[in-house]
Design an enzyme around this catalytic site. Structure first.
Site, mmCIF file in Angstrom:
data_model
loop_
_atom_site.group_PDB
_atom_site.id
_atom_site.type_symbol
_atom_site.label_atom_id
_atom_site.label_comp_id
_atom_site.label_asym_id
_atom_site.label_seq_id
_atom_site.Cartn_x
_atom_site.Cartn_y
_atom_site.Cartn_z
ATOM 1 N N ARG A 1 5.714 7.661 -8.355
ATOM 2 C CA ARG A 1 6.154 8.791 -7.518
ATOM 3 C C ARG A 1 7.542 9.268 -7.938
ATOM 4 O O ARG A 1 7.891 10.431 -7.765
ATOM 5 C CB ARG A 1 6.095 8.388 -6.036
ATOM 6 C CG ARG A 1 6.998 7.251 -5.649
ATOM 7 C CD ARG A 1 6.580 6.568 -4.346
ATOM 8 N NE ARG A 1 5.470 5.635 -4.537
ATOM 9 C CZ ARG A 1 4.933 4.908 -3.564
ATOM 10 N NH1 ARG A 1 5.387 5.008 -2.316
ATOM 11 N NH2 ARG A 1 3.944 4.077 -3.816
ATOM 12 N N LYS B 1 6.377 -7.294 -11.609
ATOM 13 C CA LYS B 1 5.014 -7.635 -11.214
ATOM 14 C C LYS B 1 4.705 -9.089 -11.586
ATOM 15 O O LYS B 1 5.297 -9.611 -12.528
ATOM 16 C CB LYS B 1 4.011 -6.730 -11.959
ATOM 17 C CG LYS B 1 3.936 -5.311 -11.455
ATOM 18 C CD LYS B 1 2.874 -4.533 -12.208
ATOM 19 C CE LYS B 1 2.804 -3.088 -11.743
ATOM 20 N NZ LYS B 1 2.358 -2.938 -10.355
ATOM 21 N N ASP C 1 3.872 -0.396 -17.158
ATOM 22 C CA ASP C 1 4.506 -0.625 -15.865
ATOM 23 C C ASP C 1 4.668 -2.123 -15.612
ATOM 24 O O ASP C 1 3.752 -2.794 -15.162
ATOM 25 C CB ASP C 1 3.648 0.013 -14.757
ATOM 26 C CG ASP C 1 4.280 -0.154 -13.374
ATOM 27 O OD1 ASP C 1 5.462 -0.566 -13.304
ATOM 28 O OD2 ASP C 1 3.587 0.136 -12.367
ATOM 29 N N ASP D 1 8.922 -0.923 -8.487
ATOM 30 C CA ASP D 1 7.521 -0.862 -8.908
ATOM 31 C C ASP D 1 6.805 0.365 -8.323
ATOM 32 O O ASP D 1 5.691 0.695 -8.723
ATOM 33 C CB ASP D 1 6.805 -2.152 -8.486
ATOM 34 C CG ASP D 1 5.496 -2.362 -9.221
ATOM 35 O OD1 ASP D 1 5.230 -1.625 -10.184
ATOM 36 O OD2 ASP D 1 4.738 -3.265 -8.817
HETATM 37 N N1 BES Z 1 0.768 1.501 -11.343
HETATM 38 C C1 BES Z 1 0.879 0.850 -10.101
HETATM 39 C C2 BES Z 1 -0.355 1.010 -9.229
HETATM 40 C C3 BES Z 1 -1.531 0.171 -9.618
HETATM 41 C C4 BES Z 1 -1.542 -1.190 -9.439
HETATM 42 C C5 BES Z 1 -2.670 0.784 -10.095
HETATM 43 C C6 BES Z 1 -2.663 -1.921 -9.766
HETATM 44 C C7 BES Z 1 -3.799 0.055 -10.411
HETATM 45 C C8 BES Z 1 -3.793 -1.299 -10.250
HETATM 46 C C9 BES Z 1 2.064 1.427 -9.325
HETATM 47 O O1 BES Z 1 3.143 1.827 -10.077
HETATM 48 C C10 BES Z 1 2.537 0.369 -8.403
HETATM 49 O O2 BES Z 1 3.027 -0.615 -8.875
HETATM 50 N N2 BES Z 1 2.381 0.593 -7.106
HETATM 51 C C11 BES Z 1 2.771 -0.355 -6.137
HETATM 52 C C12 BES Z 1 3.427 0.397 -5.006
HETATM 53 C C13 BES Z 1 4.120 -0.466 -4.041
HETATM 54 C C14 BES Z 1 5.335 -1.111 -4.689
HETATM 55 C C15 BES Z 1 4.538 0.367 -2.863
HETATM 56 C C16 BES Z 1 1.518 -1.079 -5.641
HETATM 57 O O3 BES Z 1 0.461 -0.448 -5.522
HETATM 58 O O4 BES Z 1 1.594 -2.284 -5.411
HETATM 59 ZN ZN ZN Z 2 2.754 2.348 -11.987
HETATM 60 MN MN MN Z 3 4.493 0.237 -10.432
#
Ligand code: BES
Ligand code: ZN
Ligand code: MN
Length: 488
Positions: A346, A272, A265, A342
């Site tokens: 979902r 990121k 990811d 990101d």
């Molecule tokens: N895989 C990540 C969530 C994540 C981040 C898990 C760091 C463990 C450590 C997910 O895909 C993500 O990037 N989520 C975003 C959502 C946001 C853009 C609403 C997040 O948590 O920042």
């Molecule tokens: Zn993710």
């Molecule tokens: Mn993500």
């Protein structure tokens, strides 16, 4: 590690090592007395001198005249010894052996001596903790010859009545290890193709299993527009992996587990930051959990029907990647405005969850490293469970407590739903700063309205840190949940 059980006493054991446990300030167990004899009363002397007082987790290795190792392990105060203490002490005892040439161990952490924990639970915790302590990631690292892990087998002191418990625990331990290894592998190896290949091997290895895989073409035909939007940015084509296990009559509706399989990811166009981005190789730990749980169930040959579904996709930035502002049509027909590429988990899960419902599950559970906010809420201690049902999340939480792989609820009240409303589609894919874990759950809830469903966010529990790597959580909780279901 091969785990067996028997009633072989310390005096008779021919293992390379013995593990003997002590409570602080309590008299010795029968096994400890035996070991003390073997050691010419050295343990009594150590206690007297206060060189070993049996503090929780304390470990000391001694040698008998024949060169057999005896690992003394402290469990602390008997009245305070809970599952966490037992788990930690069991790991410490095994860790004291993994760097030695010992190949076999007889474990005399005696299930009979505990005040607060029943015998079967003691056995399960010891087995899973031991296997955990033995595992080391080796696949892409060259170890020096003198740094070999030798420990191959453990016999635990337990009677025939506990034999099936030990078998279950050793199956769970195998599932946990499968999950950890998949989690730890780098994304240039563990891509969607690789996950599909692993699923194929598993389906071949065990009885009553079958596999089907939807490739990109098939998903295009089915119009899984949300998953495919995420997949666009990557040269690695997506796969929808469907592993089936038939352990019960065909008329019995299946339990279905769906695991987020983002093999890497980057965040996509909503890129990121660079620091710690490498940890996003763990973004397929939902997939690793369901595959590990599948292996545990197949090892146990539980009398249930189980389907594990893994949407395996890589989230990359690219000239063809999906963008913020795009509106896509999911497999369900509902439209989604992508406000952040990101929030991709979902996007793939909604299509997998819609697809899962075609198999008419009695229970549908998804597991995902879905939100960073989950780490903020519950840290690395508990996974988060969200559901609109009352019994299902309680059953999951109870299983987690039972095997010390715990989860805790967060609400999915409709009050949060408005955070993902938008003027441009049926919903948007992010809900803003507040309650990020819950709004992600609310998004999934919109695709699971008429089914007995729960969502488990494992962002805080699936891996620990760079050194420890993947934890294999919550394979134990999910396996225990399914064991309990099979006994209903
Ligand atoms: N895989 C990540 C969530 C994540 C981040 C898990 C760091 C463990 C450590 C997910 O895909 C993500 O990037 N989520 C975003 C959502 C946001 C853009 C609403 C997040 O948590 O920042
Ligand atoms: Zn993710
Ligand atoms: Mn993500």
């Amino acid at each position: 590690m091969k785990i067996t059980s028997s009633l072989m006493t310390p005096i008779k054991s021919e293992s390379d090592a013995l593990i003997v446990s002590f409570f602080l300030g309590e008299s010795f167990s029968p096994s400890a007395k035996d070991a003390d004899e073997l050691l010419n009363k050295q343990i009594t002397q150590l206690h007297k001198n206060r060189d070993f007082t049996a503090k929780a987790g304390e470990v000391l290795t001694l040698f008998t005249n024949n060169g057999q190792r005896v690992v003394l392990v402290g469990l602390g105060k008997k009245s305070k010894c809970d599952l966490g203490t037992l788990q930690m002490a069991s790991k410490n005892a095994i860790k004291a052996l993994v760097k030695t040439p010992a190949q076999s161990v007889s474990n005399y952490i005696s299930a009979n001596e505990f005040e607060n924990i029943d015998k079967a639970t003691v056995c399960k915790i010891i087995c899973i903790a031991a296997s955990h302590a033995v595992y080391r990631y080796e696949t892409t690292k060259n170890f020096k010859k003198d740094n070999k892990h030798s420990l191959k087998s453990m016999d635990i002191y337990a009677d025939e009545k506990l034999a099936s418990t030990v078998r279950h625990a050793s199956s769970i331990a195998i599932g946990v290890e499968v999950s950890r290894e998949l989690g730890n592998l780098p994304a240039n190896i563990c891509n969607p193709d690789y996950l599909a290949k692993q699923a194929e091997d598993i389906a071949k290895k065990y009885d009553n299993c079958s596999l089907s895989i939807l490739d990109k073409k098939k998903m295009e035909k089915l119009k899984m527009g949300s998953l495919l939007a995420v997949a666009r940015g990557s040269r690695n084509q997506p796969k929808m992996i469907v592993l089936k296990y038939n352990g019960a009559d065909k008329s019995q509706k299946p339990h279905i587990l769906v695991g987020k399989g983002i093999t890497f990811d980057t965040g996509g166009i909503s890129l990121k930051p660079g620091s710690n981005m490498d940890e996003m190789k763990y973004d397929m730990c939902g997939a690793a959990t369901v595959i590990g749980t599948f292996v545990a169930v197949a090892e146990m040959q539980l009398p249930i029907n189980l389907i594990c579904i893994v949407p395996a996709v890589e989230n990359m930035p690219d000239g063809d990647a999906y963008r913020p502002g795009d509106v896509v049509t999911s497999y369900s027909g509902k439209t989604i405005e992508v406000l952040n590429t990101d929030a991709e988990g979902r996007m793939i899960l909604c299509d997998a969850l819609t697809y899962a419902q075609e198999f008419e599950p009695q229970v549908l559970i998804d597991l995902a490293t879905l939100t960073g906010a989950c780490v903020v809420a519950l840290g690395h201690v508990a996974s988060a469970v969200m559901s609109k049902q009352s019994q299902l999340p309680q059953d999951i939480i109870n299983a987690g407590i039972e095997i010390h792989d715990r989860a805790w609820p967060l609400p999915l009240w409709d009050d949060y739903q408005k955070q993902i409303n938008t003027s441009f589609a049926d919903m948007q894919n992010i809900g803003g700063f507040a309650a990020g874990t819950i709004t992600a759950g609310c998004f999934l809830a919109r695709f699971t309205e008429n089914v007995n469903w729960a969502h488990i966010d494992i962002a805080g529990t699936a891996w620990e840190n760079k050194k420890e790597g993947a934890t294999g959580r919550p394979v134990a909780m999910m396996s225990q949940y399914l064991i309990n279901e099979s006994q209903k």
